[in-house]
Write a protein that holds these residues in place. Sequence first.
Motif, PDB file in Angstrom:
ATOM      1  N   ASN A 270       7.311   3.441  15.456  1.00 59.37           N
ATOM      2  CA  ASN A 270       7.160   2.486  15.440  1.00 59.37           C
ATOM      3  C   ASN A 270       6.757   1.131  13.988  1.00 59.37           C
ATOM      4  O   ASN A 270       6.583  -0.249  14.467  1.00 59.37           O
ATOM      5  CB  ASN A 270       5.377   2.598  14.600  1.00 59.37           C
ATOM      6  CG  ASN A 270       4.507   4.030  15.609  1.00 59.37           C
ATOM      7  OD1 ASN A 270       4.555   3.664  16.904  1.00 59.37           O
ATOM      8  ND2 ASN A 270       4.056   4.289  15.307  1.00 59.37           N
TER       9      ASN A 270
ATOM     10  N   ASP B 172       4.833  -2.725  14.754  1.00 58.76           N
ATOM     11  CA  ASP B 172       3.986  -2.196  14.727  1.00 58.76           C
ATOM     12  C   ASP B 172       3.138  -1.166  12.961  1.00 58.76           C
ATOM     13  O   ASP B 172       4.295  -0.361  13.009  1.00 58.76           O
ATOM     14  CB  ASP B 172       3.368  -1.079  16.306  1.00 58.76           C
ATOM     15  CG  ASP B 172       2.012  -0.339  15.625  1.00 58.76           C
ATOM     16  OD1 ASP B 172       1.505  -1.201  14.858  1.00 58.76           O
ATOM     17  OD2 ASP B 172       1.489   0.420  16.479  1.00 58.76           O
TER      18      ASP B 172
ATOM     19  N   SER C  80       0.744  -0.773  11.765  1.00 55.51           N
ATOM     20  CA  SER C  80      -0.697  -0.083  11.892  1.00 55.51           C
ATOM     21  C   SER C  80      -0.977   0.883  12.166  1.00 55.51           C
ATOM     22  O   SER C  80      -1.969   1.269  10.830  1.00 55.51           O
ATOM     23  CB  SER C  80      -1.532  -1.047  13.331  1.00 55.51           C
ATOM     24  OG  SER C  80      -0.602  -0.105  14.287  1.00 55.51           O
ATOM     25  N   ASN C  81      -0.291   2.252  11.977  1.00 53.77           N
ATOM     26  CA  ASN C  81      -0.360   3.629  12.529  1.00 53.77           C
ATOM     27  C   ASN C  81      -0.188   3.728  10.747  1.00 53.77           C
ATOM     28  O   ASN C  81       1.120   3.425  10.108  1.00 53.77           O
ATOM     29  CB  ASN C  81       0.256   4.094  13.005  1.00 53.77           C
ATOM     30  CG  ASN C  81       0.131   4.478  14.410  1.00 53.77           C
ATOM     31  OD1 ASN C  81      -0.850   3.706  15.388  1.00 53.77           O
ATOM     32  ND2 ASN C  81       1.005   3.843  15.646  1.00 53.77           N
ATOM     33  N   GLN C  82      -1.113   5.485  10.854  1.00 55.30           N
ATOM     34  CA  GLN C  82      -0.824   6.101   9.374  1.00 55.30           C
ATOM     35  C   GLN C  82      -0.289   7.403   9.784  1.00 55.30           C
ATOM     36  O   GLN C  82      -0.755   7.669  10.844  1.00 55.30           O
ATOM     37  CB  GLN C  82      -1.951   5.403   8.130  1.00 55.30           C
ATOM     38  CG  GLN C  82      -2.474   4.297   7.782  1.00 55.30           C
ATOM     39  CD  GLN C  82      -1.510   4.089   7.333  1.00 55.30           C
ATOM     40  OE1 GLN C  82      -1.835   4.281   5.954  1.00 55.30           O
ATOM     41  NE2 GLN C  82      -0.905   2.956   7.072  1.00 55.30           N
TER      42      GLN C  82
ATOM     43  N   GLN D  25       1.132  -0.648   4.935  1.00 54.08           N
ATOM     44  CA  GLN D  25       0.199  -0.760   4.582  1.00 54.08           C
ATOM     45  C   GLN D  25       0.351  -2.282   4.269  1.00 54.08           C
ATOM     46  O   GLN D  25       0.243  -3.554   4.468  1.00 54.08           O
ATOM     47  CB  GLN D  25      -0.867  -0.193   3.710  1.00 54.08           C
ATOM     48  CG  GLN D  25      -2.700  -0.855   3.475  1.00 54.08           C
ATOM     49  CD  GLN D  25      -3.288  -0.511   2.252  1.00 54.08           C
ATOM     50  OE1 GLN D  25      -2.290   1.157   2.041  1.00 54.08           O
ATOM     51  NE2 GLN D  25      -4.335  -0.464   2.209  1.00 54.08           N
TER      52      GLN D  25
ATOM     53  N   GLN E  27       0.141  -9.979   8.872  1.00 49.15           N
ATOM     54  CA  GLN E  27      -1.164 -10.489   9.230  1.00 49.15           C
ATOM     55  C   GLN E  27      -0.582 -11.512   8.326  1.00 49.15           C
ATOM     56  O   GLN E  27      -1.443 -12.927   8.530  1.00 49.15           O
ATOM     57  CB  GLN E  27      -2.209 -10.420   8.526  1.00 49.15           C
ATOM     58  CG  GLN E  27      -2.379  -9.218   9.245  1.00 49.15           C
ATOM     59  CD  GLN E  27      -4.037  -8.158   8.661  1.00 49.15           C
ATOM     60  OE1 GLN E  27      -4.120  -7.794   7.674  1.00 49.15           O
ATOM     61  NE2 GLN E  27      -4.344  -6.670   9.758  1.00 49.15           N
TER      62      GLN E  27
ATOM     63  N   ARG F 138       1.676  -4.446   6.774  1.00 51.83           N
ATOM     64  CA  ARG F 138       0.949  -5.158   7.939  1.00 51.83           C
ATOM     65  C   ARG F 138      -0.173  -5.839   7.057  1.00 51.83           C
ATOM     66  O   ARG F 138      -0.123  -7.230   8.114  1.00 51.83           O
ATOM     67  CB  ARG F 138      -0.527  -3.591   7.958  1.00 51.83           C
ATOM     68  CG  ARG F 138      -1.579  -4.066   9.288  1.00 51.83           C
ATOM     69  CD  ARG F 138      -2.179  -2.916   9.146  1.00 51.83           C
ATOM     70  NE  ARG F 138      -2.298  -2.106   8.574  1.00 51.83           N
ATOM     71  CZ  ARG F 138      -2.579  -1.358   7.667  1.00 51.83           C
ATOM     72  NH1 ARG F 138      -1.458  -0.630   8.338  1.00 51.83           N
ATOM     73  NH2 ARG F 138      -2.947  -0.985   6.988  1.00 51.83           N
ATOM     74  N   LYS F 139      -0.364  -5.943   5.888  1.00 50.04           N
ATOM     75  CA  LYS F 139      -0.720  -7.138   4.878  1.00 50.04           C
ATOM     76  C   LYS F 139       0.333  -8.646   5.652  1.00 50.04           C
ATOM     77  O   LYS F 139      -0.208  -9.397   5.256  1.00 50.04           O
ATOM     78  CB  LYS F 139      -0.961  -6.599   3.700  1.00 50.04           C
ATOM     79  CG  LYS F 139      -2.074  -5.905   3.417  1.00 50.04           C
ATOM     80  CD  LYS F 139      -1.883  -5.750   1.571  1.00 50.04           C
ATOM     81  CE  LYS F 139      -3.985  -4.418   1.946  1.00 50.04           C
ATOM     82  NZ  LYS F 139      -3.707  -3.993   0.440  1.00 50.04           N
TER      83      LYS F 139
END
Length: 430
Positions: free
Chosen positions: A71, A76, A78-80, A101, A108, A104-105
């Motif tokens: 990922n 990507d 978004s997956n944990q 995480q 964004q 991802r921040k």
Amino acid sequence: MTTALKKLKYKAVVVMFVSIFTACSPVIYLLSMQTWLIVSSFASFMSCLLMKLAFKNLIKAFNALNVGLLNFKDGDFSNQLAYQKDDEFGQLCQLYNQTAQQLRKEKQWLYQREMMLDKMLQSAPQALLLINDNGVVVFANQSAQHLMASKQVLEGQSILDLRKVAPKEISSAIDKAQDGLISICQSDAEEQVWHASVGDVLLNNQHHNLYIFKQLTRELNRQEVAVWKKVIRVISHELNNSLGPISSMSHSGKIIATKLDDSRLHRVFSTIDERISHLTEFVQGYGTFAKLPAPNVSTIAIRPLLESIQLQWPTQIHCELDTLKADKGQLEQLIINLLKNAHESGSQTNAISLTVEQGHGIAKLFIEDAGQGMSESVLTSALVPFYSTKSSGTGLGLALCREIVEAHNGYINLSNRPTGGLSVEVGLPN
């Protein structure tokens, strides 16, 4: 399961069998061959079972990490990972989740900044062109599209094709790829001065040429108008200081002339009063130009405004918009001034038209008449304060129009119509 995990498992199985046979080799002399084989097989089976139980969590952890890293490779975050065991691999998966995480921040945040930057560049008054080393436009804002005189989106087009339809001055500047000033004059429109800036940008390991065209005409005009305003304020102040006492003395003189019953003297003072009144109105007009406030832009209903103006200045109206962003009072003054000029041009009333249409983020107003038009020299100076071809004109009508338009970050162009008469184009951001 990854290749590395398979190799590790095979190595563990081999080590297990070697260990079993090594441990059981002394027993072969105490037991028969058949018994030894049975004992060895049972020991191997139990060892495989224990090995599978021991590797179960390890395999799950490796599979989870493998999926997570794939990922990451695809961008990507978004997956944990669901592996939550309280062991070394659990801690590793927890660290992976924290990293995902955070990434991802940051993704964004970068996306929001990119969207904000794109919006700023699209609305920038400068014309921006980004061209890759294959001569293809990869980015262009609305100002660039307007400057290149293209009706289509510029991205994906070849710069060689665009240069064929662009103004020759712009085409030459792109060909030279040098910084400098450019003068552009299209048909009867006012000559515009632009500054071209060229830079080399490395984007995705590929060289790009960035062209920035900045219009200097508006800034030069603003500086010129600022000087005119300062002169007007000084002259208005001095005239007002003199008109007050003169008006008072003229009023006293009229009273004396009335008492003396001298008609000639009465006419003299009446003429003085008339000229003072005219001069006061003249000064007030210049004061309006010199003290024009900043526009209070709001969304206004354009159709009712045009209908109210039409009652005073009859004209053919074609309006494609319902709303327009502008200062209502200043927009009304702008349209009235332009229609007044059209009615005073010698044109038939039924030949005067006002068209409002939507462009690329710009509301365009066209005021056209069938009058005498303007000569080339008049077109060049028509928007300059104090310039007028009328014997009783103040030279502020079109200058005030330009001041209103440019205060709204718009533009105004004057040109002669091929069929006769004048065409005024006004562009306002909308």
